[in-house]
Design a protein around this motif. Structure first.
Motif, short mmCIF file in Angstrom:
data_model
loop_
_atom_site.label_atom_id
_atom_site.label_comp_id
_atom_site.label_asym_id
_atom_site.label_seq_id
_atom_site.Cartn_x
_atom_site.Cartn_y
_atom_site.Cartn_z
N MET A 170 -3.01 6.24 2.41
CA MET A 170 -1.79 5.70 2.83
C MET A 170 -0.52 5.72 2.19
N HIS A 171 -0.69 5.95 0.65
CA HIS A 171 0.95 5.76 0.28
C HIS A 171 1.65 6.81 0.85
N SER A 172 1.02 8.28 0.57
CA SER A 172 1.11 9.54 0.09
C SER A 172 1.36 10.33 1.31
N ALA A 173 0.95 9.92 2.70
CA ALA A 173 1.22 10.05 4.02
C ALA A 173 2.27 9.30 3.98
N PHE A 174 2.84 7.85 4.05
CA PHE A 174 4.08 7.74 3.89
C PHE A 174 5.20 7.96 3.64
#
Length: 84
Positions: free
Chosen positions: A1-5
């Motif tokens: 999720m971190h990378s996606a955001f």
């Protein structure tokens, strides 16, 4: 999720980079702008005309955000036709 955001965290820098890029003039090469009839539609071409002078717009029918998953044959055909 971190990378996606992280893509959203980059918007401020993207704006700076895009302003510098567009100051150099519009792209002269042909550009294909593909939108989906349920997502963006002709807006893709309208937006790209701010940075490119030779834009061909294409709208893929019966599609939403994920063109290659929802309409792979139509999307591939549009790209192949553009590349001719």
């Amino acid at each position: 999720m971190h990378s996606a955001f992280e893509q959203f965290a980059a918007f401020t820098q993207d704006a700076v980079d895009n302003k510098a890029f567009s100051a150099r003039g519009k792209l002269a090469m042909p550009v294909l702008a593909i939108g989906a009839d349920k997502s963006f539609g002709t807006t893709q071409a309208e937006v790209l005309r701010f940075v490119a002078s030779d834009v061909t717009g294409q709208v893929i029918a019966n599609s939403g955000h994920w063109l290659m998953e929802e309409q792979p044959a139509a999307t591939t055909a549009a790209i192949a036709a553009f590349l001719g």
